[in-house]
Design a protein around this motif. Structure first.
Motif, PDB file in Angstrom:
ATOM      1  N   LEU A 290       3.823   5.649  -5.465  1.00  0.00           N
ATOM      2  CA  LEU A 290       3.713   5.614  -7.048  1.00  0.00           C
ATOM      3  C   LEU A 290       2.573   6.664  -7.497  1.00  0.00           C
ATOM      4  O   LEU A 290       2.742   7.605  -8.493  1.00  0.00           O
ATOM      5  N   LEU A 291       1.365   6.712  -6.921  1.00  0.00           N
ATOM      6  CA  LEU A 291       0.427   7.523  -6.959  1.00  0.00           C
ATOM      7  C   LEU A 291       0.747   8.884  -6.997  1.00  0.00           C
ATOM      8  O   LEU A 291       0.650   9.978  -7.717  1.00  0.00           O
ATOM      9  N   VAL A 292       1.387   9.377  -5.793  1.00  0.00           N
ATOM     10  CA  VAL A 292       1.866  10.772  -5.567  1.00  0.00           C
ATOM     11  C   VAL A 292       2.964  11.280  -6.591  1.00  0.00           C
ATOM     12  O   VAL A 292       3.007  12.255  -7.010  1.00  0.00           O
TER      13      VAL A 292
ATOM     14  N   LEU B 103       2.072   1.639  -3.279  1.00  0.00           N
ATOM     15  CA  LEU B 103       1.128   2.083  -4.245  1.00  0.00           C
ATOM     16  C   LEU B 103       0.986   3.507  -4.136  1.00  0.00           C
ATOM     17  O   LEU B 103       0.728   4.305  -5.089  1.00  0.00           O
ATOM     18  N   TRP B 104       0.773   4.035  -2.719  1.00  0.00           N
ATOM     19  CA  TRP B 104       0.639   5.462  -2.561  1.00  0.00           C
ATOM     20  C   TRP B 104       1.702   6.382  -3.204  1.00  0.00           C
ATOM     21  O   TRP B 104       1.667   7.409  -3.598  1.00  0.00           O
TER      22      TRP B 104
ATOM     23  N   TRP C 112       0.726  -1.085   0.002  1.00  0.00           N
ATOM     24  CA  TRP C 112      -0.023   0.051   0.088  1.00  0.00           C
ATOM     25  C   TRP C 112       0.909   1.249  -0.048  1.00  0.00           C
ATOM     26  O   TRP C 112       0.543   2.262  -0.779  1.00  0.00           O
TER      27      TRP C 112
ATOM     28  N   GLY D 287       3.561  10.151  -9.375  1.00  0.00           N
ATOM     29  CA  GLY D 287       2.904   9.976 -10.890  1.00  0.00           C
ATOM     30  C   GLY D 287       2.121  11.214 -11.098  1.00  0.00           C
ATOM     31  O   GLY D 287       2.355  12.160 -12.038  1.00  0.00           O
ATOM     32  N   GLY D 288       1.326  11.793 -10.065  1.00  0.00           N
ATOM     33  CA  GLY D 288       0.578  12.995  -9.965  1.00  0.00           C
ATOM     34  C   GLY D 288       1.557  14.164  -9.866  1.00  0.00           C
ATOM     35  O   GLY D 288       1.277  15.015 -10.768  1.00  0.00           O
TER      36      GLY D 288
END
Length: 104
Positions: A13-15, A10-11, A7, A17-18
């Motif tokens: 990578l999301l941050v 994942l977070w 998790w 990527g954003g």
């Protein structure tokens, strides 16, 4: 079910990527802003040149309003202009007509 580090990954990578997307959009916006500023500078120089040219031109005469003129003279002027236009139209039509179709 993901483990706790899944998790977190994942977070992250999301941050990231954003942040990359926001950075790319910010860079594109900055480049557009620079191009816009350059274009505005060119437009300003063009306006200055046009103002210089316009200042050398004589002031145009104010238009004469038809309300203050004699209606009979205006009617005659209108008829003369319409006749001139019709004559020019006939001349252009005769010039476009092929020689075999001309009536003499």
């Amino acid at each position: 079910m993901l483990p706790w580090w899944g998790w977190v990954l994942l977070w992250v990578l999301l941050v990231v990527g954003g942040a990359v997307l926001v950075g790319l959009r910010a860079r594109a916006t900055w480049r557009s802003l620079r191009a816009l500023t350059a274009e505005l500078g060119r437009a300003g120089r063009l306006v200055e040149e046009l103002e210089q040219v316009a200042s050398r031109q004589p002031d145009p005469e104010p238009p004469v309003t038809a309300v203050l003129q004699d209606p009979h003279s205006l009617r005659e002027e209108h008829r003369r202009e319409r006749a001139r236009q019709a004559d020019a139209r006939r001349t252009r039509h005769a010039e476009r007509m092929p020689p075999w179709a001309r009536v003499h």
